[in-house]
Write a protein that holds these residues in place. Structure first.
Motif, PDB file in Angstrom:
ATOM      1  N   LEU A 179       4.557  -0.437  -2.473  1.00  0.00           N
ATOM      2  CA  LEU A 179       3.779  -1.901  -2.236  1.00  0.00           C
ATOM      3  C   LEU A 179       2.234  -0.391  -1.678  1.00  0.00           C
ATOM      4  O   LEU A 179       1.848   0.245  -0.754  1.00  0.00           O
ATOM      5  CB  LEU A 179       4.698  -1.675  -0.667  1.00  0.00           C
ATOM      6  CG  LEU A 179       4.694  -2.232  -0.023  1.00  0.00           C
ATOM      7  CD1 LEU A 179       4.955  -3.970  -0.969  1.00  0.00           C
ATOM      8  CD2 LEU A 179       5.340  -2.645   1.077  1.00  0.00           C
ATOM      9  N   LEU A 180       1.737  -1.696  -2.220  1.00  0.00           N
ATOM     10  CA  LEU A 180       0.635  -1.255  -1.537  1.00  0.00           C
ATOM     11  C   LEU A 180       0.116  -3.195  -0.836  1.00  0.00           C
ATOM     12  O   LEU A 180      -1.086  -3.824  -1.683  1.00  0.00           O
ATOM     13  CB  LEU A 180      -0.894  -1.174  -2.396  1.00  0.00           C
ATOM     14  CG  LEU A 180      -2.259  -1.010  -2.437  1.00  0.00           C
ATOM     15  CD1 LEU A 180      -2.544  -0.280  -0.540  1.00  0.00           C
ATOM     16  CD2 LEU A 180      -2.613  -0.995  -4.001  1.00  0.00           C
ATOM     17  N   ARG A 181      -0.066  -3.001   0.440  1.00  0.00           N
ATOM     18  CA  ARG A 181      -0.243  -4.171   1.252  1.00  0.00           C
ATOM     19  C   ARG A 181      -1.670  -4.115   2.051  1.00  0.00           C
ATOM     20  O   ARG A 181      -2.653  -3.541   2.340  1.00  0.00           O
ATOM     21  CB  ARG A 181       0.399  -4.658   2.349  1.00  0.00           C
ATOM     22  CG  ARG A 181       2.368  -4.943   1.917  1.00  0.00           C
ATOM     23  CD  ARG A 181       2.848  -5.130   3.192  1.00  0.00           C
ATOM     24  NE  ARG A 181       3.546  -4.496   3.907  1.00  0.00           N
ATOM     25  CZ  ARG A 181       4.031  -4.639   5.054  1.00  0.00           C
ATOM     26  NH1 ARG A 181       4.849  -5.612   5.310  1.00  0.00           N
ATOM     27  NH2 ARG A 181       4.453  -3.247   5.574  1.00  0.00           N
ATOM     28  N   ILE A 182      -2.670  -4.691   1.013  1.00  0.00           N
ATOM     29  CA  ILE A 182      -3.480  -5.172   1.669  1.00  0.00           C
ATOM     30  C   ILE A 182      -4.375  -5.922   3.007  1.00  0.00           C
ATOM     31  O   ILE A 182      -4.268  -7.184   2.920  1.00  0.00           O
ATOM     32  CB  ILE A 182      -5.349  -5.411   0.518  1.00  0.00           C
ATOM     33  CG1 ILE A 182      -4.656  -4.521  -0.836  1.00  0.00           C
ATOM     34  CG2 ILE A 182      -6.561  -4.846   0.825  1.00  0.00           C
ATOM     35  CD1 ILE A 182      -5.291  -4.666  -2.156  1.00  0.00           C
ATOM     36  N   ASP A 183      -4.900  -4.827   3.587  1.00  0.00           N
ATOM     37  CA  ASP A 183      -5.206  -6.193   4.797  1.00  0.00           C
ATOM     38  C   ASP A 183      -7.079  -5.447   5.223  1.00  0.00           C
ATOM     39  O   ASP A 183      -7.464  -4.565   5.682  1.00  0.00           O
ATOM     40  CB  ASP A 183      -4.312  -5.853   6.501  1.00  0.00           C
ATOM     41  CG  ASP A 183      -4.735  -6.253   7.478  1.00  0.00           C
ATOM     42  OD1 ASP A 183      -5.954  -7.152   7.343  1.00  0.00           O
ATOM     43  OD2 ASP A 183      -4.339  -6.597   8.645  1.00  0.00           O
ATOM     44  N   ASP A 184      -7.578  -6.979   4.439  1.00  0.00           N
ATOM     45  CA  ASP A 184      -9.130  -5.982   5.218  1.00  0.00           C
ATOM     46  C   ASP A 184      -9.042  -6.141   6.462  1.00  0.00           C
ATOM     47  O   ASP A 184     -10.881  -5.482   6.679  1.00  0.00           O
ATOM     48  CB  ASP A 184      -9.636  -6.895   4.420  1.00  0.00           C
ATOM     49  CG  ASP A 184      -9.647  -6.866   3.211  1.00  0.00           C
ATOM     50  OD1 ASP A 184      -9.078  -6.475   2.745  1.00  0.00           O
ATOM     51  OD2 ASP A 184     -10.711  -8.117   2.506  1.00  0.00           O
ATOM     52  N   ARG A 185      -8.464  -6.495   7.305  1.00  0.00           N
ATOM     53  CA  ARG A 185      -9.086  -6.560   8.775  1.00  0.00           C
ATOM     54  C   ARG A 185      -8.177  -5.303   9.874  1.00  0.00           C
ATOM     55  O   ARG A 185      -8.398  -5.046  10.846  1.00  0.00           O
ATOM     56  CB  ARG A 185      -8.850  -7.836   9.846  1.00  0.00           C
ATOM     57  CG  ARG A 185      -9.621  -8.545   9.204  1.00  0.00           C
ATOM     58  CD  ARG A 185      -9.063 -10.150   9.875  1.00  0.00           C
ATOM     59  NE  ARG A 185      -9.284  -9.686  10.905  1.00  0.00           N
ATOM     60  CZ  ARG A 185      -9.114 -10.751  12.425  1.00  0.00           C
ATOM     61  NH1 ARG A 185      -9.346 -12.595  12.417  1.00  0.00           N
ATOM     62  NH2 ARG A 185      -9.698 -11.152  13.304  1.00  0.00           N
ATOM     63  N   ASP A 186      -7.820  -4.088   9.273  1.00  0.00           N
ATOM     64  CA  ASP A 186      -6.445  -3.172   9.166  1.00  0.00           C
ATOM     65  C   ASP A 186      -7.078  -1.831   7.786  1.00  0.00           C
ATOM     66  O   ASP A 186      -7.394  -1.901   7.291  1.00  0.00           O
ATOM     67  CB  ASP A 186      -4.854  -3.274   8.426  1.00  0.00           C
ATOM     68  CG  ASP A 186      -4.663  -1.803   9.836  1.00  0.00           C
ATOM     69  OD1 ASP A 186      -5.014  -2.151   9.557  1.00  0.00           O
ATOM     70  OD2 ASP A 186      -3.574  -2.411   9.552  1.00  0.00           O
ATOM     71  N   ALA A 187      -8.434  -1.173   8.752  1.00  0.00           N
ATOM     72  CA  ALA A 187      -9.207  -0.169   8.164  1.00  0.00           C
ATOM     73  C   ALA A 187      -7.857   0.938   8.006  1.00  0.00           C
ATOM     74  O   ALA A 187      -7.453   1.958   7.724  1.00  0.00           O
ATOM     75  CB  ALA A 187      -9.319   0.971  10.136  1.00  0.00           C
ATOM     76  N   ALA A 188      -5.820   0.800   8.126  1.00  0.00           N
ATOM     77  CA  ALA A 188      -5.060   1.565   8.036  1.00  0.00           C
ATOM     78  C   ALA A 188      -4.842   1.283   6.216  1.00  0.00           C
ATOM     79  O   ALA A 188      -4.366   2.635   5.842  1.00  0.00           O
ATOM     80  CB  ALA A 188      -3.842   1.652   9.122  1.00  0.00           C
ATOM     81  N   THR A 189      -5.054   0.372   5.782  1.00  0.00           N
ATOM     82  CA  THR A 189      -4.643   0.304   4.956  1.00  0.00           C
ATOM     83  C   THR A 189      -5.281   1.531   3.996  1.00  0.00           C
ATOM     84  O   THR A 189      -4.947   1.527   3.004  1.00  0.00           O
ATOM     85  CB  THR A 189      -5.540  -1.035   4.499  1.00  0.00           C
ATOM     86  OG1 THR A 189      -5.038  -2.611   4.941  1.00  0.00           O
ATOM     87  CG2 THR A 189      -5.449  -2.186   3.622  1.00  0.00           C
ATOM     88  N   ALA A 190      -6.646   1.504   4.282  1.00  0.00           N
ATOM     89  CA  ALA A 190      -7.371   2.547   3.153  1.00  0.00           C
ATOM     90  C   ALA A 190      -6.549   4.077   3.013  1.00  0.00           C
ATOM     91  O   ALA A 190      -6.644   4.651   2.119  1.00  0.00           O
ATOM     92  CB  ALA A 190      -8.324   3.049   4.107  1.00  0.00           C
ATOM     93  N   GLY A 191      -5.502   4.376   3.418  1.00  0.00           N
ATOM     94  CA  GLY A 191      -4.901   5.554   4.342  1.00  0.00           C
ATOM     95  C   GLY A 191      -3.496   5.380   3.157  1.00  0.00           C
ATOM     96  O   GLY A 191      -3.109   6.081   2.287  1.00  0.00           O
ATOM     97  N   THR A 192      -3.520   3.639   2.794  1.00  0.00           N
ATOM     98  CA  THR A 192      -1.758   3.564   2.289  1.00  0.00           C
ATOM     99  C   THR A 192      -2.701   3.600   0.841  1.00  0.00           C
ATOM    100  O   THR A 192      -2.178   4.383  -0.156  1.00  0.00           O
ATOM    101  CB  THR A 192      -1.006   1.589   2.557  1.00  0.00           C
ATOM    102  OG1 THR A 192      -0.609   2.030   3.405  1.00  0.00           O
ATOM    103  CG2 THR A 192      -0.677   1.698   1.495  1.00  0.00           C
TER     104      THR A 192
END
Length: 316
Positions: A158-171
């Motif tokens: 699962l790759l949920r992409i949230d441009d307002r959450d920097a933790a997305t980069a780790g996923t």
């Protein structure tokens, strides 16, 4: 003031007492039975069916704490019921296999339900449903090595992409590594890229507009050192031509949160299934917990839609 309990899901299929008792006893007394079941499973010859399609039922929701289906917030908490519904779905010869976490896959193996079926292992379930860190989709299930060792056909992430959450980069990075590792073993990497918008109050909304979904497709397509074994798992949408036209990679349509009207879901899937890159369906709750409880009929209705969508290819 009293609160009325949520309505339970309609009664569906059930395991026999013997099946359930034998399974529970094996879990307690014979842990080696799991490894033996992995090793003994008959694997499917091709990944795709003879019609070049792939139809999977999904049951990796509980590992993320997502137990609701329809009006019942605890529908998927009843493991005996869940397994019975899975077994019923897998009994349909047009269902090619299953997508699930290790616990569910191993229970289905012990029930003898996965002979000749495609098995895709769910890899990251760490973003718990409702948690403040829900977008932190850490890898907590299968990894590429265990998928290869246990003879599964691939892994899903699962790759949920949230441009307002920097933790997305780790996923994104973790998914890229998983794509590379699965490709090293010659195994499918099924990536599910879903764009989200976070409101100021912290609530999250799945974005299903064309630009957001097409952008997610292009991000997922470029993950890892090769895309040779990458598949994409995407929701149906209003403009499937543009969204599924953003890649040449094979795609499957995800069932998503079931609507109150199964016919509406089927129609939506059908519009996506006719796209050139779309090869099949991966559906969970919408088929396992239909409003009338008739799992077999819900699965057959989805199979009919998939057959109809690819009938033109067979005639070409």
């Amino acid at each position: 003031m009293t609160t009325s309990p949520a309505p339970a899901a309609p009664a569906g299929p059930d395991l026999t007492d013997e099946q359930w008792t034998t399974l529970v006893r094996a879990r307690a007394t014979d842990p080696q039975a799991v490894a033996k079941a992995y090793a003994a499973r008959t694997r499917p010859a091709p990944l795709l069916s003879q019609k070049d399609t792939l139809f999977l039922v999904a049951a990796d929701h509980p590992a993320r704490g997502a137990l609701r289906s329809g009006p019942d917030p605890m529908a998927m908490a009843d493991r005996r019921s869940l397994l019975a519904r899975m077994v019923t779905a897998l009994d349909n010869p047009e269902v090619d296999g299953v997508l699930g976490t290790p616990d569910v896959i191993e229970e289905l193996l012990l029930l003898g339900a996965l002979e000749g079926k495609v098995v895709i292992g769910s890899m990251n379930r760490g973003g718990l449903d409702g948690a403040t860190w829900t977008m932190d989709d850490r890898f907590t299930g299968y990894d590429a090595a265990s998928i290869a060792t246990n003879g599964l056909e691939g892994g899903k992430m699962l790759l949920r992409i949230d441009d307002r959450d920097a933790a997305t980069a780790g996923t994104i990075e973790a998914c890229a590594d998983a794509v590379t590792e699965l490709a090293t073993h010659g195994l499918m990497a099924m990536v599910e890229p879903l764009p989200y918008h976070r409101e100021d109050d912290g609530s999250l909304t799945l974005l299903k507009d064309t630009p957001s979904l097409a952008r997610a497709v292009t991000i997922a397509s470029g993950l890892g050192t090769t895309s040779a074994y990458t598949w994409l798992k995407m929701p149906s949408c209003d403009d499937p031509e543009t969204v599924f036209g953003a890649t040449t990679l094979p795609c499957v349509v995800l069932g998503g949160v079931p609507s109150p009207d199964p016919a509406q879901d089927l129609d939506s899937w059908g519009r996506a299934l006719v796209q050139a890159t779309v090869r099949g369906l991966v559906v969970g709750r919408a088929l396992l917990y239909p409003p009338d409880g008739d799992v077999a009929s819900a699965v057959e209705a989805a199979a009919v839609v998939l057959r109809a969508a690819h009938a033109g290819e067979d005639a070409a």
